[in-house]
Design a protein around this motif. Structure first.
Motif, short mmCIF file in Angstrom:
data_model
loop_
_atom_site.label_atom_id
_atom_site.label_comp_id
_atom_site.label_asym_id
_atom_site.label_seq_id
_atom_site.Cartn_x
_atom_site.Cartn_y
_atom_site.Cartn_z
N TYR A 165 -16.71 -3.54 6.35
CA TYR A 165 -16.91 -3.14 4.96
C TYR A 165 -17.67 -4.17 4.14
CZ TYR A 165 -15.81 -0.82 0.54
OH TYR A 165 -15.90 -0.18 -0.67
N ASP A 166 -17.30 -5.43 4.26
CA ASP A 166 -17.90 -6.48 3.44
C ASP A 166 -19.33 -6.81 3.84
OD1 ASP A 166 -15.57 -6.67 1.99
OD2 ASP A 166 -14.75 -8.33 3.18
N ASP A 167 -19.77 -6.29 5.00
CA ASP A 167 -21.14 -6.53 5.44
C ASP A 167 -22.14 -5.57 4.79
OD1 ASP A 167 -20.16 -8.50 7.10
OD2 ASP A 167 -20.14 -7.24 8.89
N THR A 211 -23.37 -3.55 1.20
CA THR A 211 -23.30 -3.50 -0.26
C THR A 211 -22.93 -2.10 -0.72
OG1 THR A 211 -25.62 -2.86 -0.54
CG2 THR A 211 -25.14 -5.24 -0.36
#
Length: 328
Positions: A266-268, A270
């Motif tokens: 998820y954090d990879d 935007t």
């Protein structure tokens, strides 16, 4: 040096034109190549009565082109057929062809390889022509596809821009054909994809990961590849069976894979990137709804709609229908 380019050709229902595809590979002026043909449980024959295996043998063995032929016992779809073709390959680079298409320039592979070497590119992209045996009858379809395929980025790209310009900005197309890939990149992309049955959006699924993992891209504007719109599941032909329609809906499987990957990483991604994938998913479902109206036989409409809701989710289908109504 070993084999430099493995040309991977999946086959399903294209025996009538497979010989044309293979002959266009034979005519290449690039000697360090092999051809990998994987038959996805197709049982068709060409006008000479030859099945896919015999066509492959007659064309490639006669012309002394190294090749490997494999056959699925049951239909597994394009992603798995291409996965198996790559697994059988020994080349440093992979060139993926659809078996109803052909190379229109005998220098195609040598030119793409030269660019790959010069720029150390993971992906070398080229342009294509849209081709039909029935140019007058399908003039609208040819023009429509030519418009779709006009998006292209010439020259170099590096890093995350390769993914952004494909998935978010949509400045170039993610069709798998007409591109040369480093094999290591293709293997890495397939490693990120679980077993998936799909014959729609399969190019989008694999190229999502190819563009995400690639470090260098280079685009050349020459037209080396001829894309045929006369056959295949994405053609403009009428749909007269539920099995045909089910294939049209398999894009749902593609986005199940993509959303699962995005959730895991998820954090990879935007918010803009996640939204772009959602919008692309919406577009594929919208295309299914349009296809349902104009290509599915009237007597199958009700059953086809029920299957659409089953594969995509009824609430999601209803939501996209509302969006379509708002556009009108």
């Amino acid at each position: 040096m070993g084999t430099l380019i493995s040309v991977c050709v999946p086959v399903f229902g294209t025996e009538a034109v497979l010989e044309r595809c293979l002959l266009s590979i034979v005519e290449q002026d690039f000697s360090s190549l092999e051809v990998i043909v994987v038959n996805d449980a197709s049982t068709g024959k060409n006008s000479k009565g030859w099945n896919a295996e015999k066509i492959t043998k007659k064309v490639l063995k006669k012309n002394k082109i190294p090749y490997k032929y494999a056959e699925h016992k049951t239909n597994l779809g394009l992603i798995e057929t291409r996965r198996d073709a790559v697994a059988l390959s020994s080349g440093k680079y992979i060139f993926i062809m659809d078996s109803d298409d052909f190379l229109s320039n005998p220098c195609a592979l040598s030119k793409l390889y030269c660019v790959a070497q010069t720029h150390d590119a993971d992906i070398v992209n080229s342009c294509c022509t849209v081709w039909s045996n029935f140019p007058e009858e399908r003039a609208f379809a040819v023009k429509d596809y030519e418009k779709k395929m006009s998006l292209f980025i010439p020259g170099p790209m590096e890093g995350h821009d390769i993914f952004l310009n494909f998935a978010v900005h949509k400045k170039y197309l993610g069709f798998l054909w007409a591109k040369l890939y480093k094999k290591d990149l293709v293997k890495k992309a397939f490693d990120a994809i679980p077993f998936t049955y799909c014959v729609m959006a399969e190019d989008y699924l694999l190229f999502f990961f190819l563009s995400l993992f690639a470090k260098k891209y280079y685009g050349v504007e020459e037209r080396y590849y001829s894309y045929s719109i006369d056959s295949g599941v994405s053609s403009y032909s009428k749909i007269n069976s539920i099995s045909q329609w089910q294939k049209q809906c398999t894009a749902s499987s593609v986005f199940n894979v993509l959303f699962a990957y995005i959730e895991e990483h998820y954090d990879d991604f935007t918010p803009e990137e996640r939204n772009a994938i959602r919008q692309q998913c919406n577009q594929f479902l919208e295309n299914n709804l349009t296809c349902l109206k104009i290509r599915v036989a009237p007597q199958l409409q009700e059953q086809a709609y029920a299957l659409l809701c089953e594969m995509w989710g009824e609430d999601y289908v209803k939501a996209i229908e509302q969006l379509i109504q708002q556009k009108q």
